[in-house]
Design a protein around this motif. Sequence first.
Motif, PDB file in Angstrom:
ATOM      1  N   GLY A  43       0.607  -0.923  -0.278  1.00 60.12           N
ATOM      2  CA  GLY A  43       0.138   0.222  -0.570  1.00 60.12           C
ATOM      3  C   GLY A  43       0.690   1.447  -0.385  1.00 60.12           C
ATOM      4  O   GLY A  43       0.726   2.531  -0.126  1.00 60.12           O
ATOM      5  N   ALA A  44       2.380   0.948   0.345  1.00 63.37           N
ATOM      6  CA  ALA A  44       3.056   2.154   0.283  1.00 63.37           C
ATOM      7  C   ALA A  44       3.697   2.749  -0.939  1.00 63.37           C
ATOM      8  O   ALA A  44       4.867   3.159  -0.622  1.00 63.37           O
ATOM      9  CB  ALA A  44       3.525   2.163   2.008  1.00 63.37           C
ATOM     10  N   GLY A  45       3.623   1.498  -1.663  1.00 61.31           N
ATOM     11  CA  GLY A  45       4.245   1.615  -3.202  1.00 61.31           C
ATOM     12  C   GLY A  45       5.050   0.494  -3.593  1.00 61.31           C
ATOM     13  O   GLY A  45       5.483   0.380  -5.145  1.00 61.31           O
ATOM     14  N   ALA A  46       4.762  -0.236  -2.716  1.00 64.40           N
ATOM     15  CA  ALA A  46       5.767  -1.245  -2.906  1.00 64.40           C
ATOM     16  C   ALA A  46       5.537  -2.416  -4.874  1.00 64.40           C
ATOM     17  O   ALA A  46       4.287  -2.852  -4.352  1.00 64.40           O
ATOM     18  CB  ALA A  46       7.035  -2.368  -1.965  1.00 64.40           C
ATOM     19  N   GLY A  70      11.257 -12.177   1.728  1.00 60.92           N
ATOM     20  CA  GLY A  70      11.712 -12.588   0.157  1.00 60.92           C
ATOM     21  C   GLY A  70      13.132 -12.239   0.012  1.00 60.92           C
ATOM     22  O   GLY A  70      13.920 -13.193  -0.762  1.00 60.92           O
ATOM     23  N   THR A  71      13.736 -11.887   0.859  1.00 59.95           N
ATOM     24  CA  THR A  71      15.750 -12.045   1.189  1.00 59.95           C
ATOM     25  C   THR A  71      16.251 -12.915   1.697  1.00 59.95           C
ATOM     26  O   THR A  71      17.064 -12.667   1.689  1.00 59.95           O
ATOM     27  CB  THR A  71      15.681 -10.083   1.464  1.00 59.95           C
ATOM     28  OG1 THR A  71      15.931 -10.091   2.996  1.00 59.95           O
ATOM     29  CG2 THR A  71      14.740  -9.337   0.755  1.00 59.95           C
ATOM     30  N   GLY A  72      15.818 -13.572   2.273  1.00 63.62           N
ATOM     31  CA  GLY A  72      16.378 -14.555   3.580  1.00 63.62           C
ATOM     32  C   GLY A  72      16.249 -16.038   2.070  1.00 63.62           C
ATOM     33  O   GLY A  72      16.973 -16.030   1.067  1.00 63.62           O
ATOM     34  N   CYS A  73      15.325 -16.930   2.682  1.00 61.60           N
ATOM     35  CA  CYS A  73      15.774 -18.402   2.119  1.00 61.60           C
ATOM     36  C   CYS A  73      14.909 -18.214   0.781  1.00 61.60           C
ATOM     37  O   CYS A  73      15.259 -19.075   0.341  1.00 61.60           O
ATOM     38  CB  CYS A  73      15.006 -19.285   3.368  1.00 61.60           C
ATOM     39  SG  CYS A  73      12.732 -19.442   3.450  1.00 61.60           S
ATOM     40  N   GLY A  74      13.777 -17.209   0.560  1.00 60.87           N
ATOM     41  CA  GLY A  74      13.061 -17.875  -0.635  1.00 60.87           C
ATOM     42  C   GLY A  74      11.799 -18.496  -0.490  1.00 60.87           C
ATOM     43  O   GLY A  74      11.333 -18.627  -1.859  1.00 60.87           O
ATOM     44  N   GLY A 107      11.230  -6.547  -0.141  1.00 66.18           N
ATOM     45  CA  GLY A 107      12.648  -7.143   0.460  1.00 66.18           C
ATOM     46  C   GLY A 107      13.540  -5.563   1.153  1.00 66.18           C
ATOM     47  O   GLY A 107      13.767  -5.572   2.287  1.00 66.18           O
ATOM     48  N   ASP A 108      13.102  -4.546   0.430  1.00 63.33           N
ATOM     49  CA  ASP A 108      13.953  -3.002   0.757  1.00 63.33           C
ATOM     50  C   ASP A 108      13.588  -2.803   1.853  1.00 63.33           C
ATOM     51  O   ASP A 108      14.041  -2.404   2.879  1.00 63.33           O
ATOM     52  CB  ASP A 108      14.127  -2.399  -0.529  1.00 63.33           C
ATOM     53  CG  ASP A 108      14.820  -2.785  -1.386  1.00 63.33           C
ATOM     54  OD1 ASP A 108      15.872  -3.984  -1.424  1.00 63.33           O
ATOM     55  OD2 ASP A 108      14.277  -2.022  -2.323  1.00 63.33           O
ATOM     56  N   HIS A 109      12.209  -3.313   2.185  1.00 58.65           N
ATOM     57  CA  HIS A 109      10.293  -2.279   3.364  1.00 58.65           C
ATOM     58  C   HIS A 109      11.318  -3.039   4.125  1.00 58.65           C
ATOM     59  O   HIS A 109      11.473  -2.689   5.521  1.00 58.65           O
ATOM     60  CB  HIS A 109       9.409  -1.819   2.858  1.00 58.65           C
ATOM     61  CG  HIS A 109       9.229  -0.867   1.562  1.00 58.65           C
ATOM     62  ND1 HIS A 109       9.842   0.209   2.392  1.00 58.65           N
ATOM     63  CD2 HIS A 109       9.528  -0.965   0.344  1.00 58.65           C
ATOM     64  CE1 HIS A 109       9.385   0.788   0.675  1.00 58.65           C
ATOM     65  NE2 HIS A 109       9.229   0.906   0.256  1.00 58.65           N
TER      66      HIS A 109
END
Length: 61
Positions: free
Chosen positions: A19-22, A35-39, A29-31
Amino acid sequence: MLVCSCFAVSDRTLRKVIGAGAHDVEEIGDHCGAGTGCGGCVEEIEELLDETVPHRAQLIA
């Protein structure tokens, strides 16, 4: 519901980040790290994005 167990990110948090724009897994992942760990959660994040972001599936195709 917990979506990303590596970083303890819930679907509620993911909806807020979207909702904030991702608009893709990398931005999410940046926020919040999801999704940036094991996938293992990437597919579920993609499904949530498809449900939440209007016309996203058409934009990717």
